[in-house]
Write a protein that holds these residues in place. Structure first.
Motif, PDB file in Angstrom:
ATOM      1  N   ILE A 124       0.853  -1.188   0.000  1.00 22.07           N
ATOM      2  CA  ILE A 124       0.000   0.000   0.000  1.00 22.07           C
ATOM      3  C   ILE A 124       0.891   1.240   0.000  1.00 22.07           C
ATOM      4  O   ILE A 124       1.860   1.307   0.756  1.00 22.07           O
ATOM      5  CB  ILE A 124      -0.913   0.003   1.248  1.00 22.07           C
ATOM      6  CG1 ILE A 124      -1.935  -1.134   1.157  1.00 22.07           C
ATOM      7  CG2 ILE A 124      -1.628   1.343   1.398  1.00 22.07           C
ATOM      8  CD1 ILE A 124      -2.791  -1.272   2.396  1.00 22.07           C
ATOM      9  N   PRO A 125       0.604   2.216  -0.854  1.00 19.15           N
ATOM     10  CA  PRO A 125       1.436   3.434  -0.886  1.00 19.15           C
ATOM     11  C   PRO A 125       1.403   4.160   0.458  1.00 19.15           C
ATOM     12  O   PRO A 125       0.377   4.217   1.131  1.00 19.15           O
ATOM     13  CB  PRO A 125       0.786   4.290  -1.981  1.00 19.15           C
ATOM     14  CG  PRO A 125      -0.007   3.328  -2.805  1.00 19.15           C
ATOM     15  CD  PRO A 125      -0.472   2.266  -1.860  1.00 19.15           C
ATOM     16  N   LEU A 126       2.548   4.724   0.827  1.00 21.62           N
ATOM     17  CA  LEU A 126       2.679   5.476   2.071  1.00 21.62           C
ATOM     18  C   LEU A 126       3.202   6.875   1.747  1.00 21.62           C
ATOM     19  O   LEU A 126       4.191   7.018   1.025  1.00 21.62           O
ATOM     20  CB  LEU A 126       3.651   4.768   3.019  1.00 21.62           C
ATOM     21  CG  LEU A 126       4.127   5.564   4.248  1.00 21.62           C
ATOM     22  CD1 LEU A 126       2.964   5.867   5.190  1.00 21.62           C
ATOM     23  CD2 LEU A 126       5.234   4.808   4.977  1.00 21.62           C
ATOM     24  N   ILE A 127       2.529   7.894   2.280  1.00 19.44           N
ATOM     25  CA  ILE A 127       3.024   9.260   2.178  1.00 19.44           C
ATOM     26  C   ILE A 127       3.600   9.610   3.542  1.00 19.44           C
ATOM     27  O   ILE A 127       2.863   9.772   4.515  1.00 19.44           O
ATOM     28  CB  ILE A 127       1.918  10.267   1.810  1.00 19.44           C
ATOM     29  CG1 ILE A 127       1.106   9.764   0.607  1.00 19.44           C
ATOM     30  CG2 ILE A 127       2.529  11.631   1.532  1.00 19.44           C
ATOM     31  CD1 ILE A 127       1.909   9.591  -0.653  1.00 19.44           C
ATOM     32  N   GLU A 128       4.916   9.715   3.627  1.00 18.99           N
ATOM     33  CA  GLU A 128       5.590   9.993   4.894  1.00 18.99           C
ATOM     34  C   GLU A 128       5.952  11.471   4.932  1.00 18.99           C
ATOM     35  O   GLU A 128       6.525  12.012   3.994  1.00 18.99           O
ATOM     36  CB  GLU A 128       6.857   9.146   4.996  1.00 18.99           C
ATOM     37  CG  GLU A 128       7.245   8.743   6.411  1.00 18.99           C
ATOM     38  CD  GLU A 128       7.735   9.920   7.228  1.00 18.99           C
ATOM     39  OE1 GLU A 128       7.324  10.029   8.392  1.00 18.99           O
ATOM     40  OE2 GLU A 128       8.526  10.733   6.704  1.00 18.99           O
ATOM     41  N   SER A 129       5.583  12.153   6.013  1.00 18.94           N
ATOM     42  CA  SER A 129       5.853  13.583   6.093  1.00 18.94           C
ATOM     43  C   SER A 129       6.227  13.982   7.508  1.00 18.94           C
ATOM     44  O   SER A 129       5.925  13.275   8.474  1.00 18.94           O
ATOM     45  CB  SER A 129       4.629  14.391   5.633  1.00 18.94           C
ATOM     46  OG  SER A 129       3.530  14.163   6.499  1.00 18.94           O
ATOM     47  N   GLY A 130       6.874  15.118   7.624  1.00 17.12           N
ATOM     48  CA  GLY A 130       7.262  15.622   8.933  1.00 17.12           C
ATOM     49  C   GLY A 130       7.809  17.028   8.810  1.00 17.12           C
ATOM     50  O   GLY A 130       8.187  17.476   7.728  1.00 17.12           O
ATOM     51  N   THR A 131       7.819  17.753   9.927  1.00 21.69           N
ATOM     52  CA  THR A 131       8.385  19.097   9.940  1.00 21.69           C
ATOM     53  C   THR A 131       9.271  19.274  11.157  1.00 21.69           C
ATOM     54  O   THR A 131       9.126  18.579  12.156  1.00 21.69           O
ATOM     55  CB  THR A 131       7.280  20.179   9.984  1.00 21.69           C
ATOM     56  OG1 THR A 131       6.537  20.048  11.199  1.00 21.69           O
ATOM     57  CG2 THR A 131       6.347  20.065   8.796  1.00 21.69           C
ATOM     58  N   SER A 132      10.189  20.217  11.034  1.00 20.98           N
ATOM     59  CA  SER A 132      11.056  20.592  12.154  1.00 20.98           C
ATOM     60  C   SER A 132      11.364  22.076  11.993  1.00 20.98           C
ATOM     61  O   SER A 132      12.237  22.452  11.210  1.00 20.98           O
ATOM     62  CB  SER A 132      12.354  19.758  12.150  1.00 20.98           C
ATOM     63  OG  SER A 132      13.218  20.157  13.187  1.00 20.98           O
ATOM     64  N   GLY A 133      10.603  22.906  12.694  1.00 30.33           N
ATOM     65  CA  GLY A 133      10.777  24.341  12.526  1.00 30.33           C
ATOM     66  C   GLY A 133      10.367  24.768  11.133  1.00 30.33           C
ATOM     67  O   GLY A 133       9.253  24.507  10.679  1.00 30.33           O
ATOM     68  N   TYR A 134      11.293  25.410  10.412  1.00 28.37           N
ATOM     69  CA  TYR A 134      11.001  25.911   9.063  1.00 28.37           C
ATOM     70  C   TYR A 134      11.256  24.862   7.981  1.00 28.37           C
ATOM     71  O   TYR A 134      11.023  25.121   6.801  1.00 28.37           O
ATOM     72  CB  TYR A 134      11.854  27.151   8.764  1.00 28.37           C
ATOM     73  CG  TYR A 134      11.431  28.382   9.530  1.00 28.37           C
ATOM     74  CD1 TYR A 134      10.317  29.117   9.133  1.00 28.37           C
ATOM     75  CD2 TYR A 134      12.135  28.803  10.647  1.00 28.37           C
ATOM     76  CE1 TYR A 134       9.906  30.246   9.836  1.00 28.37           C
ATOM     77  CE2 TYR A 134      11.734  29.934  11.364  1.00 28.37           C
ATOM     78  CZ  TYR A 134      10.627  30.654  10.949  1.00 28.37           C
ATOM     79  OH  TYR A 134      10.233  31.760  11.655  1.00 28.37           O
ATOM     80  N   THR A 135      11.753  23.709   8.346  1.00 25.77           N
ATOM     81  CA  THR A 135      12.036  22.669   7.362  1.00 25.77           C
ATOM     82  C   THR A 135      10.998  21.560   7.444  1.00 25.77           C
ATOM     83  O   THR A 135      10.367  21.347   8.480  1.00 25.77           O
ATOM     84  CB  THR A 135      13.436  22.064   7.580  1.00 25.77           C
ATOM     85  OG1 THR A 135      13.481  21.416   8.867  1.00 25.77           O
ATOM     86  CG2 THR A 135      14.495  23.143   7.534  1.00 25.77           C
ATOM     87  N   GLY A 136      10.835  20.864   6.342  1.00 27.62           N
ATOM     88  CA  GLY A 136       9.880  19.760   6.311  1.00 27.62           C
ATOM     89  C   GLY A 136      10.189  18.840   5.147  1.00 27.62           C
ATOM     90  O   GLY A 136      10.982  19.177   4.265  1.00 27.62           O
TER      91      GLY A 136
END
Length: 395
Positions: A124-136
């Motif tokens: 199954i396709p996975l969209i992995e995401s995350g942020t750290s301050g101004y970066t993502g």
């Protein structure tokens, strides 16, 4: 008049149908999760499930916009579902107040590894995401087409030698880690790797370091050495004065007997309960901090001792109904305990003390969350999901 030559992003009927029929699981209803749920609801997705074990805290409200003050204390997943239905009442959306793994927190590497492996196993396709301050970052992961979440090594999480934490702290974070370990020793699950007592196996010590002991060690402290910290604390009914004198006076005296440690370092100063509770050397700090918000204050030593005692009383009461407690940065008694202990230990080792806000940020590994970054990353994540729908619709 300015004109734009941008081409509208229009989905074909087949793609719209594929999007409406596909099923999406959103793991986590935090800053990014709230944005993703809103985007999905407004982009034609009809079948959505959301899972999150966390409950809503006041600190979430500045960026997790699906929540309001009246929602504090309620499950994030449940409230997120209710709010998103206001955007589109026809959604088929289910909420689970649960963990995606056996771990308590969703926002950690183990949980992400688990989801990655499950998606690969189920193709199954996975969209992995995350942020750290101004970066993502946003990444589409599909078995046989892309690398997986674990294919590239992640930067190791910062850790410290046990001997530094237990014997020779030199930075505020050393004292904060020690305080969290002390919380677990007194109220949490037994973990020998989080011992807070002096480490006689410190490589800086002589070969006979294990024989070091204070001649004036009293009978009570001798009993402590033969018992677990948790058992001894229960036997003395979590008496704050005895606990204080054990960790901040007796153990520090023991450390001072390890003379090799202090040949090139400033030695710590043992602190007794009576001295701390009546400390008068920080009146200027108190006056200055009266102008600051409570969480932004650097507590006086006397206040630290009072908070130490009051938080222990509350935690002892909470423990009476459970086998153990789990430290949480958003749990006030636990956070108060760590703040007080970290600053008392910092004072003993001549280390700068920190406000409750600063200690919470360090102890909880908090990176300032920025709503704009979350929104951009969430938008890109949903575009990836639409691209998957486009691929299905055009097959």
């Amino acid at each position: 008049m300015a004109t734009s030559s941008a081409i509208p992003y229009v989905l074909s009927d087949k793609v719209r149908e594929a999007v409406a029929n596909c099923k999406v699981l959103v793991v986590g209803a935090g800053g990014i999760g709230c944005e993703i749920l809103k985007n999905l609801a407004l982009s034609g997705f009809q079948n959505i499930e959301i899972i999150d074990l966390d409950t809503i805290d006041v600190s979430n409200l500045n960026r997790q916009f699906l929540f309001r003050k009246e929602h504090v204390g309620k499950p994030k997943a449940v409230v997120a579902r209710e709010t998103v239905l206001n955007y589109n009442p026809n959604l088929n959306i289910k909420a689970y107040h649960d963990s995606i793994t056996t771990s308590k927190s969703l926002d950690n590497r183990n949980a992400r590894n688990h989801v990655n492996r499950m998606c690969l196993a189920a193709d199954i396709p996975l969209i992995e995401s995350g942020t750290s301050g101004y970066t993502g970052q946003v990444e589409l992961i599909k078995k046989g087409l892309t690398q997986c979440y674990e294919c590239q090594p992640k930067p190791p999480q910062r850790s410290f030698p046990g001997c530094t934490i237990r014997n020779t702290p030199s930075e505020p974070i050393h004292c904060i880690v020690w305080a969290k370990h002390l919380f677990n020793q007194l109220f949490g699950e037994d973990d020998p790797d989080q011992d807070v007592s002096p480490d006689t196996a410190d490589p800086e010590l002589a070969a006979d370091a294990g024989k070091l002991a204070l001649n004036e060690e009293n009978e009570t402290d001798g009993d402590v050495q033969r018992k677990s910290t948790n058992l001894w604390a229960k036997e003395i009914d979590y008496n704050p004065e005895k606990l204080f004198n054990k960790f901040f006076q007796d153990d520090i005296k023991y450390l001072l007997s390890m003379e090799n440690l202090w040949k090139k370092r400033k030695p710590p100063k043992p602190l007794a309960w009576a001295e701390a509770s009546s400390h008068e050397g920080d009146s200027n700090t108190i006056i200055e901090n009266n102008l600051k918000a409570e969480d932004m204050q650097v507590w006086s030593l006397s206040k630290c001792s009072k908070v130490f005692a009051s938080s222990i009383s509350v935690l002892k009461s909470e423990l009476s109904n459970k086998n153990f407690l789990v430290w949480d940065k958003d749990d006030k008694p636990g956070m108060d305990f760590v703040t007080a202990c970290a600053n008392i230990r910092a004072h003993i080792f001549s280390i700068d003390q920190k406000s409750r806000f600063e200690i919470k940020s360090i102890a909880g590994n908090i990176v300032p969350a920025i709503a704009t970054t979350n929104a951009i990353v969430a938008g890109l994540a949903v575009l990836h999901v639409q691209s998957i729908g486009r691929g299905i619709g055009e097959m």
